[in-house]
Design an enzyme around this catalytic site. Structure first.
Site, PDB file in Angstrom:
ATOM      1  N   SER A 124      47.211  50.065  63.698  1.00 18.55           N
ATOM      2  CA  SER A 124      47.191  51.439  64.183  1.00 18.55           C
ATOM      3  C   SER A 124      48.196  52.274  63.412  1.00 18.55           C
ATOM      4  O   SER A 124      49.123  51.756  62.785  1.00 18.55           O
ATOM      5  CB  SER A 124      47.563  51.485  65.669  1.00 18.55           C
ATOM      6  OG  SER A 124      48.962  51.269  65.837  1.00 18.55           O
ATOM      7  N   ASP A 125      48.025  53.585  63.462  1.00 13.52           N
ATOM      8  CA  ASP A 125      49.100  54.463  63.046  1.00 13.52           C
ATOM      9  C   ASP A 125      50.210  54.334  64.079  1.00 13.52           C
ATOM     10  O   ASP A 125      49.992  53.858  65.196  1.00 13.52           O
ATOM     11  CB  ASP A 125      48.612  55.909  62.927  1.00 13.52           C
ATOM     12  CG  ASP A 125      49.400  56.682  61.879  1.00 13.52           C
ATOM     13  OD1 ASP A 125      50.538  56.278  61.582  1.00 13.52           O
ATOM     14  OD2 ASP A 125      48.890  57.697  61.362  1.00 13.52           O
ATOM     15  N   PHE A 126      51.412  54.766  63.737  1.00 15.69           N
ATOM     16  CA  PHE A 126      52.598  54.416  64.516  1.00 15.69           C
ATOM     17  C   PHE A 126      52.713  55.141  65.858  1.00 15.69           C
ATOM     18  O   PHE A 126      52.532  56.359  65.947  1.00 15.69           O
ATOM     19  CB  PHE A 126      53.855  54.700  63.687  1.00 15.69           C
ATOM     20  CG  PHE A 126      54.204  53.597  62.731  1.00 15.69           C
ATOM     21  CD1 PHE A 126      55.517  53.245  62.508  1.00 15.69           C
ATOM     22  CD2 PHE A 126      53.218  52.894  62.052  1.00 15.69           C
ATOM     23  CE1 PHE A 126      55.856  52.223  61.633  1.00 15.69           C
ATOM     24  CE2 PHE A 126      53.540  51.873  61.171  1.00 15.69           C
ATOM     25  CZ  PHE A 126      54.869  51.530  60.967  1.00 15.69           C
ATOM     26  N   HIS A 179      44.439  57.197  56.015  1.00 11.71           N
ATOM     27  CA  HIS A 179      44.313  56.878  57.443  1.00 11.71           C
ATOM     28  C   HIS A 179      42.833  56.990  57.779  1.00 11.71           C
ATOM     29  O   HIS A 179      42.239  58.050  57.572  1.00 11.71           O
ATOM     30  CB  HIS A 179      45.106  57.851  58.296  1.00 11.71           C
ATOM     31  CG  HIS A 179      46.548  58.005  57.868  1.00 11.71           C
ATOM     32  ND1 HIS A 179      46.957  58.838  56.845  1.00 11.71           N
ATOM     33  CD2 HIS A 179      47.683  57.412  58.327  1.00 11.71           C
ATOM     34  CE1 HIS A 179      48.272  58.785  56.706  1.00 11.71           C
ATOM     35  NE2 HIS A 179      48.743  57.923  57.596  1.00 11.71           N
ATOM     36  N   TYR A 192      45.380  58.957  63.626  1.00 15.26           N
ATOM     37  CA  TYR A 192      45.733  59.505  64.932  1.00 15.26           C
ATOM     38  C   TYR A 192      44.589  60.288  65.568  1.00 15.26           C
ATOM     39  O   TYR A 192      44.415  60.277  66.783  1.00 15.26           O
ATOM     40  CB  TYR A 192      46.922  60.463  64.798  1.00 15.26           C
ATOM     41  CG  TYR A 192      48.263  59.816  64.616  1.00 15.26           C
ATOM     42  CD1 TYR A 192      48.731  58.860  65.503  1.00 15.26           C
ATOM     43  CD2 TYR A 192      49.100  60.199  63.568  1.00 15.26           C
ATOM     44  CE1 TYR A 192      49.983  58.287  65.348  1.00 15.26           C
ATOM     45  CE2 TYR A 192      50.358  59.637  63.407  1.00 15.26           C
ATOM     46  CZ  TYR A 192      50.794  58.684  64.301  1.00 15.26           C
ATOM     47  OH  TYR A 192      52.033  58.120  64.150  1.00 15.26           O
TER      48      TYR A 192
END
Length: 629
Positions: free
Chosen positions: A210-212, A134, A179
């Site tokens: 994006s991250d979720f 990430h 995040y």
């Protein structure tokens, strides 16, 4: 996404990524959707092959093996309708307290780079978009949504970004934001990370996601920074039409994102080959999972107990003796069609009649039967309730009991009842083997995947030899790791320093309990006559490797480099895993790219080579000899 996951929960008992997570796509124009599958220990969809976690594969120190795993993963993705794999997890492990440490390859940027590049290339060659994640400086879980990470540019570019840059250079078509915040901006909204570094500095032409769910807070800011797709569906990005009308974004901003997404789909779609569903968890792939478990298991200590050759009677005790325990139950969870437990694996090698099973932490009821055995194997350690993706907050009592659901670890020690079990077993019995840590013989099998039980049995029986090496430092004291943040801390800002892991211990003149790169086998090796040759863009480090024992085995040649006068202590810059037959020798060469030796000048915003370098070769970071050249 939410309706599909609700349906999957009701019908299949699983709520995440049972099938591809679809983003975009226009059937009328023949534009396919981005069909997402998570990772990294295999394809999360269906009943796929569950490989050992990334940390175990990092312990294999074998990027060629990781390339094979990548090809298998890609086949299983395509067979189940995916064209996108978000399983190249390359966040650097700065402190093992991190709950998702299992999802990355270790603490060293070079090791992360080699493994991440191998997986990236293999996946994309099979027609699946590779997504490193990430991005960036993501290594704290419980406060991941609001922790603000700071670090100076030299630290950022030399320590926390080289592996992302390596994957981009290898052709990765996409990248997932993190995040956490970086210097006050959420990573998925950071112009500095997504545009200034990723696109302008590195020349990245792919698209970003994006991250979720909680990755994006400010849609216009994220889009203008270069965030192309909000996952798993449009939430804050639903505001973009309004933002366009209000002049907060322009059609040019939208067109730029659309172009990047289409470019990725146009590149990858022709490479996709029709793949039958029978390839999912096929024999070839499950055998590969077993091989990865064999290669990644690390033998830390052996006082002559292992191997358990011949017809032995084995006692197997502990809460993981006959329990499926392949890693976190969060976004990385893989539902394999079967999993071999330690008990099942040992029964297959030694015979069920020769394996005494005692689950739990109290062996008093079977004490006499266990005493009649030739050896005792204790299976202890961690599971998804103690470490993993943060699914619940820790209470004050959980700091000692570690009973919360996932998240970071307040302590790196195993639960006290398991420590007591180890001590009691060592007092009661003469030949004790502990998997994961403690006792007379110690081995670390990490979360070893669906074939982990078979691999364990083959290794302890001596039918296979240990060859794994630690991809992170086991310090003598938990305080020897860099600082960490937890929910109860008053601040949400943390500064990442230049040193961590083995470089921090070397800088502080401390020794590790078990150093980075360390691992034993049933044989021994000698490295002689190391010498180095300048080949222009790289150095060639050659040496003779001799197997000085009476068993065939593998060793991992590790080359480190340092530049006197620079901030860095010696760092890993090359490695190679080699097989040598008992009593034989082989000449091996490990190449060190000069590009990997560069340092970053933050004032000039440029990379440079030092005036001189020192090179070292050895079997782990504390066991190296200097190479004269």
């Amino acid at each position: 996404f939410f309706l599909r996951n609700g349906y999957d929960l009701i019908t299949k008992g699983r709520k995440y990524n049972c099938r591809p997570c679809l983003s975009g796509g226009i059937k009328r124009l023949g534009i396919p959707a981005v069909a997402f599958s998570d990772g990294p220990r295999g394809i999360v969809m269906g009943e796929s092959t569950c490989f050992p976690v990334s940390m175990a594969r990092g312990a294999a120190f074998d990027d060629e093996l990781e390339y094979e795993i990548g090809r298998a993963v890609a086949d299983e993705a395509v067979a189940q309708g995916a064209n996108y794999y978000a399983g190249i997890c390359i966040n650097l492990l700065r402190n093992p307290r991190w709950g998702r440490a299992q999802e990355t390859y270790g603490e060293d940027p070079f090791l992360l780079s080699k493994m991440g590049v191998a997986l990236t290339k293999a996946v994309q060659e099979k027609g699946v978009i590779a997504c490193p994640k990430h991005y960036a400086v993501n290594s704290i879980e419980n406060v991941r949504f609001d922790v603000n990470v700071k670090c100076e540019d030299k630290t950022l570019f030399e320590v926390y970004l080289p592996h992302f840059k390596a994957c981009i250079d290898a052709g990765a078509m996409s990248i997932m934001g993190a995040y956490n915040l970086f210097r006050g901006d959420h990573c998925c909204e950071s112009k500095y990370l997504l545009k200034d570094v990723l696109r302008d500095k590195w020349g990245f032409t792919g698209f970003t996601i994006s991250d979720f769910i909680f990755g994006v807070r400010n849609a216009p800011k994220a889009l203008k920074a270069g965030l192309d797709i909000e996952m798993p569906q449009k939430l804050t990005y639903n505001y973009l039409p309004v933002a366009l009308k209000l002049g907060k974004i322009s059609e040019k901003d939208i067109d730029a994102s659309v172009e990047r997404i289409l470019r990725g789909l146009i590149k990858i779609t022709p490479a996709i080959k029709e793949t039958p569903k029978e390839v999912v968890a096929c024999k070839k792939h499950t055998e590969l999972a077993k091989r990865a478990a064999l290669e990644g298991t690390v033998l830390l200590k052996n006082d002559g107990i292992l191997p358990l050759t011949g017809k032995k009677k084995i006692a197997l005790i502990g809460r993981y003796a006959d329990k499926i325990n392949v890693g976190d139950h969060g976004s990385s969870s893989v539902a394999a069609p079967y999993t071999v437990t330690p008990y099942e694996g040992l029964c297959s090698v030694f015979g069920q009649q020769n394996v005494v099973l005692c689950e739990g932490t109290d062996f008093s009821a079977k004490r006499a039967e266990i005493a009649s055995c030739d050896a005792v194997i204790i299976c202890v350690g961690s599971d998804y309730k103690q470490e993993g993706e943060n699914l619940a907050n820790f209470s004050k009592s959980d700091k000692t009991t570690q009973k919360a659901m996932g998240g970071d670890r307040y302590s790196l020690r195993i639960p006290p009842e398991e420590t007591a079990l180890i001590h009691a077993a060592c007092r009661a019995f003469d030949r004790v083997v502990v998997n994961i840590i403690g006792g007379s013989a110690i081995l670390h099998s990490f979360y070893s995947g669906m074939e982990g039980g078979n691999a364990l049995a083959l290794l302890v029986s001596g039918k296979e030899n240990f060859s794994g090496r630690l991809p992170f430092t086991m310090a003598k004291d938990e305080n020897d790791y860099p600082g960490f943040l937890f929910p109860g801390d008053k601040t949400r800002t943390i500064t990442y320093g230049y040193y961590h892991g083995y470089t921090l211990l070397e800088q502080q003149k401390k020794k590790a309990a078990f150093p980075f790169g360390f691992g034993l086998s049933y044989t021994t090796f000698a490295y002689t006559d190391p010498h180095i040759t300048d080949e222009g863009d790289r150095y060639a480090v050659s040496l003779t490797v001799r197997n000085t024992g009476d068993r065939d085995g593998k060793t991992v040649i590790q080359v480190y480099a340092a530049a006197p006068g620079e901030r860095a202590e010696k760092k890993l810059k090359g490695f190679r895993k080699v097989f040598v037959k008992a009593g034989e020798s082989t000449t091996q060469t490990v190449y060190v790219e000069k590009e990997d030796l560069r340092f970053y000048n933050p004032e000039q915003k440029a990379w440079y080579l030092a005036d001189c370098y020192e090179f070292f070769v050895g079997q782990h970071c504390e066991d190296t000899q200097r190479i004269q050249f």
